[in-house]
Design an enzyme around this catalytic site. Structure first.
Site, mmCIF file in Angstrom:
data_model
loop_
_atom_site.group_PDB
_atom_site.id
_atom_site.type_symbol
_atom_site.label_atom_id
_atom_site.label_comp_id
_atom_site.label_asym_id
_atom_site.label_seq_id
_atom_site.Cartn_x
_atom_site.Cartn_y
_atom_site.Cartn_z
ATOM 1 N N THR A 39 0.812 -1.216 0.000
ATOM 2 C CA THR A 39 0.000 0.000 0.000
ATOM 3 C C THR A 39 0.837 1.253 0.000
ATOM 4 O O THR A 39 0.438 2.280 -0.544
ATOM 5 C CB THR A 39 -0.928 -0.017 1.231
ATOM 6 O OG1 THR A 39 -1.808 -1.114 1.093
ATOM 7 C CG2 THR A 39 -1.716 1.263 1.373
ATOM 8 N N TYR A 53 -8.234 0.915 -3.198
ATOM 9 C CA TYR A 53 -7.099 1.384 -4.017
ATOM 10 C C TYR A 53 -6.398 0.150 -4.565
ATOM 11 O O TYR A 53 -6.700 -0.982 -4.179
ATOM 12 C CB TYR A 53 -6.118 2.199 -3.156
ATOM 13 C CG TYR A 53 -5.589 1.420 -1.974
ATOM 14 C CD1 TYR A 53 -6.241 1.465 -0.741
ATOM 15 C CD2 TYR A 53 -4.495 0.569 -2.093
ATOM 16 C CE1 TYR A 53 -5.807 0.705 0.326
ATOM 17 C CE2 TYR A 53 -4.044 -0.198 -1.023
ATOM 18 C CZ TYR A 53 -4.714 -0.115 0.187
ATOM 19 O OH TYR A 53 -4.287 -0.878 1.248
ATOM 20 N N THR A 119 1.729 -4.331 4.197
ATOM 21 C CA THR A 119 1.615 -4.575 5.646
ATOM 22 C C THR A 119 1.068 -5.963 5.957
ATOM 23 O O THR A 119 1.236 -6.459 7.059
ATOM 24 C CB THR A 119 0.684 -3.542 6.297
ATOM 25 O OG1 THR A 119 -0.613 -3.616 5.680
ATOM 26 C CG2 THR A 119 1.250 -2.141 6.165
ATOM 27 N N ASP A 120 0.420 -6.620 4.984
ATOM 28 C CA ASP A 120 -0.211 -7.910 5.292
ATOM 29 C C ASP A 120 0.782 -8.948 5.786
ATOM 30 O O ASP A 120 0.489 -9.666 6.734
ATOM 31 C CB ASP A 120 -0.943 -8.471 4.056
ATOM 32 C CG ASP A 120 -2.241 -7.739 3.785
ATOM 33 O OD1 ASP A 120 -2.990 -8.180 2.910
ATOM 34 O OD2 ASP A 120 -2.480 -6.711 4.452
ATOM 35 N N LYS A 192 0.650 -7.371 12.626
ATOM 36 C CA LYS A 192 -0.450 -6.502 12.196
ATOM 37 C C LYS A 192 -1.674 -6.917 13.017
ATOM 38 O O LYS A 192 -2.204 -8.000 12.856
ATOM 39 C CB LYS A 192 -0.715 -6.674 10.709
ATOM 40 C CG LYS A 192 -1.748 -5.703 10.151
ATOM 41 C CD LYS A 192 -1.828 -5.842 8.645
ATOM 42 C CE LYS A 192 -2.821 -4.860 8.016
ATOM 43 N NZ LYS A 192 -2.854 -4.984 6.532
ATOM 44 N N GLU A 312 -1.075 -27.961 28.066
ATOM 45 C CA GLU A 312 -2.302 -28.460 27.417
ATOM 46 C C GLU A 312 -2.106 -29.845 26.783
ATOM 47 O O GLU A 312 -3.038 -30.613 26.642
ATOM 48 C CB GLU A 312 -2.741 -27.472 26.327
ATOM 49 C CG GLU A 312 -3.578 -26.319 26.850
ATOM 50 C CD GLU A 312 -4.914 -26.795 27.400
ATOM 51 O OE1 GLU A 312 -5.412 -26.154 28.344
ATOM 52 O OE2 GLU A 312 -5.449 -27.813 26.902
HETATM 53 N N1 DGL Z 1 -2.437 -5.997 -0.156
HETATM 54 C C1 DGL Z 1 -1.893 -5.521 1.098
HETATM 55 C C2 DGL Z 1 -0.364 -5.737 1.131
HETATM 56 O O1 DGL Z 1 0.291 -5.477 0.108
HETATM 57 C C3 DGL Z 1 -2.158 -4.067 1.316
HETATM 58 C C4 DGL Z 1 -1.956 -3.714 2.740
HETATM 59 C C5 DGL Z 1 -0.840 -2.726 2.931
HETATM 60 O O2 DGL Z 1 0.226 -2.784 2.282
HETATM 61 O O3 DGL Z 1 -1.027 -1.918 3.855
HETATM 62 O O4 DGL Z 1 0.143 -6.148 2.168
#
Ligand code: DGL
Length: 355
Positions: A39, A53, A119-120, A192, A312
């Protein structure tokens, strides 16, 4: 005569300016920005599109050109390693990126490295680099939750902060770092935690510090082994053994575990409920997986806390490994790296305690 002397003065002034620019550049650290997409390189149809986007559109040179403030912090060079959304990155991409980071870190004209990333899966890349890149130079992974085209985009300041930290001497030796939302997080601990806010990244053990207007404020340091203290070296890793994840939940069937175990994997990470609990009907299935030579790593789907060995489940009896505080996606990264070195379960458990 007058024109000649004016010309000499102008030439002298230009030479002075050039000399001072060179002196300034020589005084600044050299920071490489490796871009992978996400992103932070995203673009939306309008400034109002903060969530709708396309990721991985803006090239690294444009990201750098859009942030002239960077030139006051460091001599910055960009390299487009990939241009993908991070959910689509592969093990091969991870190896390629880490090897590039390792090569650049060895260069005397590189003082720090920033990786722009979706971020993923940013947390997985950051942890992999933390485990395998042998350098004490700052390596900073950064992303954004809003595309650069959005109102109040968070990418520009996140990137400025990342370069600032990567250019900092006091960021050396702290392992791979993640700068998001003014915080400096450990690449090992961070995940995240929110998928729709700019304050998205958390570590249950807290951030290492904050970066504010180009200054780092440190409040803790990592205690787990990383980078220069690691026994793993990306320069000696050319493939990653397949490791997959199966989740635990109410009503879970053995279907996924059985299919994954039969696909040639070397380890299976079980993302159990609670303290890594395993449904009674799944215990024999995992025992068979282990019996067939696949390593079983007991993790938990619960965001915070850590799995207690032999609590456990009788891990000693079943010859299972516990993931400590690592969530399934991070446990998978460590299992892949550890399996490049050993498949001895006592050694693997040591590695999960230490990294
Ligand atoms: N498709 C997600 C990624 O590229 C977008 C999320 C992001 O980058 O914040 O990880």
């Amino acid at each position: 005569m007058y024109i000649a002397s004016r010309f000499r003065n102008l030439a002298g002034a230009a030479a002075l300016l050039a000399a001072s620019a060179i002196a300034q550049a020589q005084a600044l650290p050299n920071v490489m920005i490796l871009a992978t997409g996400g992103t932070i390189a995203g673009a939306g149809a309008s400034a109002a599109n903060s969530a709708t986007y396309s990721a991985a559109k803006v090239p690294v040179d444009k990201l750098i050109a859009g942030l002239p403030e960077l030139s006051k912090l460091a001599n910055v060079r960009g390299e487009q390693v990939f241009q993908v959304a991070s959910e689509s990155l592969t093990n091969d991409n991870l190896l390629t990126l880490a090897k590039r980071v390792s090569a650049l870190a060895k260069q005397s004209d590189v003082d720090g490295i920033v990786i722009t990333h979706g971020t993923d899966t940013l947390e997985e890349t950051a942890y992999f680099l933390n485990l395998t890149v042998r350098t004490d130079k700052p390596i900073v992974v950064v992303g954004s939750m809003r595309p650069s085209t959005a109102l109040s985009a968070d990418g520009p300041l996140n990137l400025l902060n990342a370069v600032s930290v990567a250019a900092s001497k006091d960021a050396r030796g702290k392992g791979v770092l993640v700068t998001m939302n003014d915080e400096i997080q450990s690449g090992r601990d961070v995940s995240k935690a929110v998928n729709i806010k700019t304050e998205a990244f958390k570590s249950q053990w807290g951030a290492l510090g904050m970066v504010v207007e180009g200054r780092n404020y440190w409040f803790r340091a990592p205690v787990k082994r990383h980078t220069m203290q690691s026994e793993f070296d990306i320069d000696r890793i050319d493939t990653l053994p397949p490791v997959e994840i199966a989740m635990g939940y109410e009503g879970v069937a053995p279907t996924a575990i059985t299919a994954l175990a039969g696909s040639g994997i070397k380890a299976l990470v079980h993302g159990g409920t609670g303290n890594g609990s395993v449904a009674d009907r799944i215990v024999p299935v995992l025992q068979k997986v282990r019996g067939d030579g696949v390593i079983v790593v007991r993790s938990s789907r619960v965001p915070d806390g850590f799995v207690i060995r032999n609590a456990e489940q009788p891990d000693d009896k079943y010859d299972w490994v516990v993931a400590h505080d690592l969530k399934p996606q991070k446990a998978r990264i460590l299992a892949m790296v550890a399996l490049t070195k050993t498949s001895d379960t006592k050694e693997l458990q040591r590695i999960f305690w230490e990294y």
